[in-house]
Design a protein around this motif. Structure first.
Motif, mmCIF file in Angstrom:
data_model
loop_
_atom_site.group_PDB
_atom_site.id
_atom_site.type_symbol
_atom_site.label_atom_id
_atom_site.label_comp_id
_atom_site.label_asym_id
_atom_site.label_seq_id
_atom_site.Cartn_x
_atom_site.Cartn_y
_atom_site.Cartn_z
ATOM 1 N N TYR A 89 1.003 -1.046 -0.078
ATOM 2 C CA TYR A 89 0.046 -0.021 -0.119
ATOM 3 C C TYR A 89 0.733 1.396 -0.129
ATOM 4 O O TYR A 89 0.428 2.304 0.144
ATOM 5 N N GLY A 90 2.150 1.066 -0.208
ATOM 6 C CA GLY A 90 3.025 2.189 -0.015
ATOM 7 C C GLY A 90 4.539 1.776 0.243
ATOM 8 O O GLY A 90 4.707 0.535 0.846
ATOM 9 N N PRO A 91 5.500 2.734 -0.209
ATOM 10 C CA PRO A 91 5.428 3.770 -1.067
ATOM 11 C C PRO A 91 5.419 3.374 -2.500
ATOM 12 O O PRO A 91 5.801 2.216 -2.771
ATOM 13 N N GLY A 92 5.244 4.225 -3.224
ATOM 14 C CA GLY A 92 5.066 3.967 -4.686
ATOM 15 C C GLY A 92 4.300 5.322 -5.328
ATOM 16 O O GLY A 92 3.966 5.992 -4.878
ATOM 17 N N LEU A 93 3.928 4.812 -6.661
ATOM 18 C CA LEU A 93 3.058 5.902 -7.353
ATOM 19 C C LEU A 93 1.684 5.656 -6.992
ATOM 20 O O LEU A 93 1.226 4.578 -7.083
ATOM 21 N N VAL A 94 1.031 6.620 -6.535
ATOM 22 C CA VAL A 94 -0.332 6.524 -5.983
ATOM 23 C C VAL A 94 -1.451 5.672 -6.831
ATOM 24 O O VAL A 94 -2.096 4.928 -6.557
ATOM 25 N N GLY A 95 -1.349 5.974 -8.274
ATOM 26 C CA GLY A 95 -2.243 5.553 -9.174
ATOM 27 C C GLY A 95 -1.902 3.944 -9.222
ATOM 28 O O GLY A 95 -2.861 3.060 -9.267
ATOM 29 N N ALA A 96 -0.877 3.577 -9.281
ATOM 30 C CA ALA A 96 -0.437 2.303 -9.562
ATOM 31 C C ALA A 96 -0.720 1.661 -8.253
ATOM 32 O O ALA A 96 -1.021 0.502 -8.192
ATOM 33 N N LEU A 97 -0.403 1.971 -7.125
ATOM 34 C CA LEU A 97 -0.824 1.466 -5.737
ATOM 35 C C LEU A 97 -2.261 1.144 -5.575
ATOM 36 O O LEU A 97 -2.630 -0.099 -5.314
ATOM 37 N N LEU A 98 -2.935 2.109 -6.078
ATOM 38 C CA LEU A 98 -4.332 1.769 -6.108
ATOM 39 C C LEU A 98 -5.105 0.595 -6.915
ATOM 40 O O LEU A 98 -6.182 0.005 -6.329
ATOM 41 N N ILE A 99 -4.299 0.410 -7.754
ATOM 42 C CA ILE A 99 -4.930 -0.903 -8.636
ATOM 43 C C ILE A 99 -4.680 -2.175 -7.869
ATOM 44 O O ILE A 99 -5.752 -2.992 -7.603
ATOM 45 N N GLY A 100 -3.427 -2.239 -7.267
ATOM 46 C CA GLY A 100 -3.194 -3.504 -6.133
ATOM 47 C C GLY A 100 -4.198 -3.644 -5.150
ATOM 48 O O GLY A 100 -4.579 -4.331 -4.668
ATOM 49 N N VAL A 101 -4.051 -2.154 -4.500
ATOM 50 C CA VAL A 101 -4.906 -2.268 -3.142
ATOM 51 C C VAL A 101 -6.324 -2.451 -3.477
ATOM 52 O O VAL A 101 -7.194 -3.323 -2.703
ATOM 53 N N THR A 102 -7.004 -2.017 -4.535
ATOM 54 C CA THR A 102 -8.424 -2.111 -4.778
ATOM 55 C C THR A 102 -8.723 -3.666 -5.268
ATOM 56 O O THR A 102 -9.700 -4.298 -4.745
ATOM 57 N N ALA A 103 -7.820 -4.124 -5.901
ATOM 58 C CA ALA A 103 -7.862 -5.732 -6.151
ATOM 59 C C ALA A 103 -7.758 -6.432 -5.162
ATOM 60 O O ALA A 103 -8.574 -7.549 -4.707
ATOM 61 N N ALA A 104 -6.978 -6.405 -4.146
ATOM 62 C CA ALA A 104 -6.664 -7.139 -3.135
ATOM 63 C C ALA A 104 -7.980 -6.842 -1.933
ATOM 64 O O ALA A 104 -8.478 -7.843 -1.533
ATOM 65 N N LYS A 105 -8.326 -5.384 -1.916
ATOM 66 C CA LYS A 105 -9.595 -5.519 -0.922
ATOM 67 C C LYS A 105 -10.756 -6.098 -1.536
ATOM 68 O O LYS A 105 -11.412 -6.584 -0.856
ATOM 69 N N THR A 106 -10.850 -5.938 -2.876
ATOM 70 C CA THR A 106 -12.219 -6.470 -3.525
ATOM 71 C C THR A 106 -12.199 -8.257 -3.159
ATOM 72 O O THR A 106 -13.155 -8.628 -2.926
ATOM 73 N N ILE A 107 -11.179 -8.734 -3.546
ATOM 74 C CA ILE A 107 -11.029 -10.341 -3.289
ATOM 75 C C ILE A 107 -11.199 -10.538 -1.782
ATOM 76 O O ILE A 107 -11.961 -11.579 -1.360
ATOM 77 N N ALA A 108 -10.370 -9.867 -0.910
ATOM 78 C CA ALA A 108 -10.514 -10.050 0.689
ATOM 79 C C ALA A 108 -12.076 -9.796 1.097
ATOM 80 O O ALA A 108 -12.608 -10.777 1.891
ATOM 81 N N TRP A 109 -12.898 -8.954 0.553
ATOM 82 C CA TRP A 109 -14.066 -8.627 0.991
ATOM 83 C C TRP A 109 -14.919 -9.707 0.410
ATOM 84 O O TRP A 109 -15.983 -10.450 1.184
ATOM 85 N N ALA A 110 -14.778 -9.928 -0.933
ATOM 86 C CA ALA A 110 -15.862 -10.824 -1.593
ATOM 87 C C ALA A 110 -15.739 -12.298 -1.095
ATOM 88 O O ALA A 110 -16.652 -13.109 -1.001
ATOM 89 N N HIS A 111 -14.543 -12.797 -0.565
ATOM 90 C CA HIS A 111 -14.302 -14.131 -0.030
ATOM 91 C C HIS A 111 -14.138 -14.350 1.723
ATOM 92 O O HIS A 111 -13.568 -15.166 2.038
ATOM 93 N N ILE A 113 -11.771 -13.032 3.532
ATOM 94 C CA ILE A 113 -10.307 -13.190 3.761
ATOM 95 C C ILE A 113 -9.524 -12.165 4.448
ATOM 96 O O ILE A 113 -9.833 -10.997 4.038
ATOM 97 N N PRO A 114 -9.020 -12.187 5.539
ATOM 98 C CA PRO A 114 -8.180 -11.088 6.220
ATOM 99 C C PRO A 114 -7.115 -10.674 5.310
ATOM 100 O O PRO A 114 -6.423 -11.240 4.224
ATOM 101 N N LEU A 115 -7.255 -9.126 5.488
ATOM 102 C CA LEU A 115 -6.185 -8.542 4.703
ATOM 103 C C LEU A 115 -4.988 -7.942 5.309
ATOM 104 O O LEU A 115 -5.169 -7.277 6.354
#
Length: 348
Positions: A89-111, A113-115
């Motif tokens: 979730y950091g450090p890095g390019l904010v737009g790039a980070l958001l893609i990974g964070v969003t994908a991880a949160k989506t899978i964690a929520w849908a299934h 699974i702890p994040l």
């Protein structure tokens, strides 16, 4: 961050998208790689001479679900097998980070699974878990495109900066010098290869080498390199590019090794970890090996070349450690492009 929700994961799915690599991995017990899929964007950024944040973000969007599918297929796992999701979730390019964070949160929520939130630099350091067990206290020299840091770890999951770059990171300096030498991005591997064929004939400055701290500076070295090549152009003098590369690399390596060995004198540790993208540099590895051989009490742990660059396997290793520290996040987790470790002096 959430605390009080403890689980020691056996299988972790991890995400890394902080810059120009989209990566998803499946890690077992924090130290075994079941899969580590990396979709590189190097060819897309070459024509620009460096990473373009908007281009990087678009590639992450295109590749993230493909990487998830490939990682799960290679590891032969289903979502029912996954105990936790770890994500940079950091450090890095904010737009790039958001893609990974969003994908991880989506899978964690849908299934359900702890994040686990992971600091990208912690990932680089803890990739050493794939080599050997880390004995604490330990020291890490992290050298990458955006970071040059000396990090002290008194115990597992504890990271404190004792030295860092004041300006350009070593990797940034390599790319800027590479452009002058006519090398496409990323320039580091090619400059390293050229340096092996040349000699240190230009004696570029070793910035901050004698100062009583463990900080680094590479902007002055970059300027000295540019001034030397520009002056040669003006008087129509042709300089040996291999010697230029060797002289530049010697200046970088000398300072990195000197500061690191001095830090080991002040903070004696059983292990020194070399990590980050530039840690794959042969000149740096060789010089650091030679220096550490003279210190009987310290073992040099080098992250394997294939894990020095950005990848999700290292995030899975770090996620396992953070879970042991009981560090979890909720669906409100956001990208933190300026995330950094605390300074040791702030603790003292």
């Amino acid at each position: 961050m959430k605390r009080g929700f403890f689980v020691q994961p056996h299988i972790i799915m991890s995400f890394e998208s902080s810059c120009d690599e989209t990566s998803v991995a499946i890690i077992e017990d924090g130290e075994k790689i079941l899969s580590n899929v990396v979709a590189t964007q190097i060819n897309s950024h070459k024509r620009f001479g460096g990473v373009v944040p908007e281009v990087a973000s678009r590639h992450h969007i295109e590749q993230i679900t493909i990487c998830v599918e490939d990682a799960m297929k290679q590891a032969d796992v289903s979502y029912d097998d996954i105990d936790a999701i770890a994500v940079t979730y950091g450090p890095g390019l904010v737009g790039a980070l958001l893609i990974g964070v969003t994908a991880a949160k989506t899978i964690a929520w849908a299934h359900n699974i702890p994040l686990i939130p992971v600091n990208h630099i912690a990932g680089h350091i803890l990739a050493s878990r794939f080599v050997t067990k880390i004995n604490y206290p330990a020291l890490a020299l992290v050298v990458s495109g955006g970071h040059t840091e000396l990090v002290l770890m008194k115990e597992e999951g504890d990271f404190k900066i004792i030295g860092e770059t004041r300006d350009d990171a070593a990797g940034e300096a390599y790319d800027k010098v590479g452009r002058v030498l006519g090398i496409n991005y990323p320039a580091g591997p090619k400059v390293d290869a050229m340096a092996a064929e040349g000699k240190d004939t230009f004696n570029f400055p070793r910035a901050m080498e004698k100062e009583d701290n463990f900080d680094f500076s590479f902007s002055g070295l970059k300027s000295a390199f540019l001034n030397t090549t520009h002056h040669a152009d003006q008087i129509h003098e042709e300089l040996d590019k291999n010697d230029l590369a060797a002289s530049f690399q010697s200046a970088v390596v000398d300072v990195l090794v000197d500061k690191t060995t001095r830090a080991l004198q002040e903070y004696p540790v059983s292990q020194l970890i070399l990590a980050g993208g530039v840690a794959a540099n042969k000149g740096l590895r060789s010089a650091l090996e030679e220096a550490i051989d003279k210190i009987d009490t310290t073992e040099l742990i080098k992250v394997p070349n294939k894990l020095c660059g950005d990848n999700a396997a290292m995030i899975g290793a770090a996620g396992y450690v953070m879970a042991k520290k009981n560090v979890f996040a909720g669906v409100d987790l956001n990208a933190d492009p300026s995330l950094e470790f605390d300074l040791l002096e702030d603790e003292e």
